[in-house]
Scaffold this motif. Structure first.
Motif, short mmCIF file in Angstrom:
data_model
loop_
_atom_site.label_atom_id
_atom_site.label_comp_id
_atom_site.label_asym_id
_atom_site.label_seq_id
_atom_site.Cartn_x
_atom_site.Cartn_y
_atom_site.Cartn_z
N GLY A 63 -11.93 2.65 -3.07
CA GLY A 63 -12.59 3.79 -3.68
C GLY A 63 -11.99 4.15 -5.03
O GLY A 63 -12.37 5.15 -5.63
N GLU B 294 -9.83 7.93 -7.04
CA GLU B 294 -10.04 9.07 -6.18
C GLU B 294 -9.47 8.86 -4.78
O GLU B 294 -8.77 9.72 -4.24
CB GLU B 294 -11.54 9.35 -6.09
CG GLU B 294 -11.90 10.55 -5.24
CD GLU B 294 -13.41 10.76 -5.21
OE1 GLU B 294 -14.04 10.63 -6.28
OE2 GLU B 294 -13.96 11.01 -4.11
N GLU B 295 -9.74 7.70 -4.24
CA GLU B 295 -9.24 7.43 -2.89
C GLU B 295 -7.72 7.38 -2.87
O GLU B 295 -7.07 7.91 -1.97
CB GLU B 295 -9.81 6.09 -2.40
CG GLU B 295 -9.41 5.78 -0.97
CD GLU B 295 -9.97 4.43 -0.49
OE1 GLU B 295 -10.93 3.93 -1.12
OE2 GLU B 295 -9.43 3.90 0.50
N LEU B 296 -7.15 6.77 -3.90
CA LEU B 296 -5.69 6.70 -3.98
C LEU B 296 -5.08 8.09 -4.06
O LEU B 296 -4.15 8.43 -3.33
CB LEU B 296 -5.29 5.87 -5.21
CG LEU B 296 -3.82 5.96 -5.65
CD1 LEU B 296 -2.89 5.60 -4.52
CD2 LEU B 296 -3.58 5.04 -6.84
N GLY C 249 -13.13 15.97 0.70
CA GLY C 249 -11.90 15.42 1.23
C GLY C 249 -10.71 16.17 0.69
O GLY C 249 -9.74 16.43 1.41
N THR D 160 -13.82 16.68 -5.24
CA THR D 160 -14.28 15.65 -4.31
C THR D 160 -14.22 16.10 -2.86
O THR D 160 -13.34 16.87 -2.48
CB THR D 160 -13.42 14.39 -4.46
OG1 THR D 160 -12.20 14.63 -3.79
CG2 THR D 160 -13.14 14.10 -5.91
N ARG E 233 0.83 -1.20 0.00
CA ARG E 233 0.00 0.00 0.00
C ARG E 233 0.87 1.25 0.00
O ARG E 233 0.67 2.20 -0.75
CB ARG E 233 -0.91 -0.01 1.24
CG ARG E 233 -2.08 0.95 1.14
CD ARG E 233 -2.80 1.08 2.47
NE ARG E 233 -2.92 2.48 2.80
CZ ARG E 233 -4.02 3.20 2.61
NH1 ARG E 233 -5.09 2.62 2.13
NH2 ARG E 233 -4.04 4.47 2.89
N PHE F 242 -7.19 0.35 -2.29
CA PHE F 242 -7.96 1.60 -2.38
C PHE F 242 -9.29 1.29 -3.05
O PHE F 242 -9.46 1.54 -4.24
CB PHE F 242 -7.18 2.65 -3.16
CG PHE F 242 -5.82 2.93 -2.59
CD1 PHE F 242 -5.67 3.84 -1.54
CD2 PHE F 242 -4.71 2.25 -3.05
CE1 PHE F 242 -4.42 4.08 -0.99
CE2 PHE F 242 -3.45 2.48 -2.50
CZ PHE F 242 -3.30 3.40 -1.47
N LEU G 266 -6.26 10.86 -3.17
CA LEU G 266 -6.43 11.59 -1.93
C LEU G 266 -5.38 11.16 -0.91
O LEU G 266 -4.82 11.99 -0.19
CB LEU G 266 -7.84 11.32 -1.39
CG LEU G 266 -8.57 12.52 -0.82
CD1 LEU G 266 -8.51 13.70 -1.75
CD2 LEU G 266 -10.01 12.15 -0.52
N ALA G 267 -5.09 9.88 -0.89
CA ALA G 267 -4.05 9.38 0.02
C ALA G 267 -2.70 9.98 -0.35
O ALA G 267 -1.91 10.37 0.50
CB ALA G 267 -3.99 7.85 -0.03
#
Lengths: 194, 194
Positions: A52, A55-57, A118, A116, A11, A50, A59-60
């Motif tokens: 999501g 997008e989630e990636l 976040g 988005t 990750r 991820f 954001l991370a």
DNA sequence: CCAAAAATGGACCGTAAGGTCCACAAAGGG
DNA sequence: CCCTTTGTGGACCTTACGGTCCATTTTTGG
């Protein structure tokens, strides 16, 4: 067990690989395949870690990058206790962004993940923390009498933050740190009462 | 004959339609179909008037929008001859960007067309012209003795430009003009020697 | 040592979006 | 009035990319 040691490592590798890619020459639009290629992972792993998706990636990655921003200004940013310290900080900021050049990883990120929920939160948290550090520095200089107490520390800290943002933005399109330096110097001069 | 009257009108309609779309609620990524829909044109027309495709069209829109930026600050920007005038200009800038809200048409544009040759040129020209106006204002105030001559007009003008850029950028993610106002006020205070 | 859970590889899918083509309509101009 | 140029409509093509699925391998924990 949610994540094994190996899982956490993978990750992390994905996040850092993406960050490396964004710091590269041609950021533009990152694709999952770019990230896949640079991190040596497979599609399924990305979605495994991820759920999501992109997008989630991203954001991370943004969170990861936003931590670097203030770290790169330390220890100067945390110890704005003399004019010499302010100058060192100023130079560190200019050097950091000059080194970064036209590529602003966070900027690229925000333009891809901007709307988005976040994203604004990540950038907001960064700016707030940044402003707090600067405000703290101003207040300490006011306590020692080196900055007149009539100045609004928080508001001026906000001006610094905005000024740096703008300077960096100009840097992104012009390639020069001249505007950034001009803004920093102007605001520091103002603090000095010059 | 390269373009008939009708042709010019259509071309213009496309540019302005795209600009309207970008000023709308959900800019994110413009697609040719979005533009097609809003302007009531067909694909072939877009490519007829903009052989370079999307990139050329967006660049034309960027040029169109960049003209609006300075126009919206007139007549104040062109007549910074008294402190009252500076305040009016400051208020006009804040009002303009507050009205624009989180959507920066030019910003969206640049993030979509950023890397291409021509994009940097458009933004560069805008910033240069903007800076020249401000510098001019500072120099006039220096001529009348209202601003001390020791200040570097051009560099301070650059600080204003960068500060506004940054303030607007913060506005885009926070929705508040607070940073923008703080920066403008700080720099104006500095000019005043407060 | 073995079953369950986690990690991995990669083929596959659906779709959005930029761009091409060609037929037809409308001006323009001699 | 007719021929040439310009404008318009829209079907069609191609590709890139996010996302899904499932079979296979590895790790974990009892």
């Amino acid at each position: 067990m949610a994540l094994t040691v190996k899982g956490r490592a993978t990750r992390q590798r994905i996040i850092e690989g993406a960050a490396v890619y964004l710091r590269g020459d041609e950021p533009g639009e990152v694709t999952l395949d770019d990230i896949r290629a640079i991190t040596g992972t497979s599609k399924s792993q990305i979605f495994h870690y991820f759920p999501g998706g992109k997008e989630e990636l991203l954001l991370a990655v943004a969170r990861h990058e936003s931590e670097r921003v203030l770290e790169d200004q330390q220890p100067h940013l945390g110890a704005l206790t003399s004019w010499a310290a302010w100058e060192r900080w100023r130079d560190a900021v200019v050097a950091r962004y000059r080194a970064q050049g036209r590529n602003c990883p966070l900027g690229s990120l925000m333009s891809q993940v901007g709307g988005t929920p976040g994203a604004a939160e990540v950038i907001g948290a960064l700016l707030t923390s940044w402003r707090a550090h600067i405000r703290h520095g101003i207040e300490r200089m006011q306590a020692t009498g080196e900055i007149r107490p009539s100045l609004d520390a928080d508001r001026l800290a906000a001006a610094f933050v905005a000024g740096i943002q703008g300077g960096v933005q100009v840097l992104r399109s012009s390639g020069s740190t001249w505007h950034l330096e001009a803004t920093l110097d102007a605001l520091i001069d103002h603090l000095r009462g010059v």
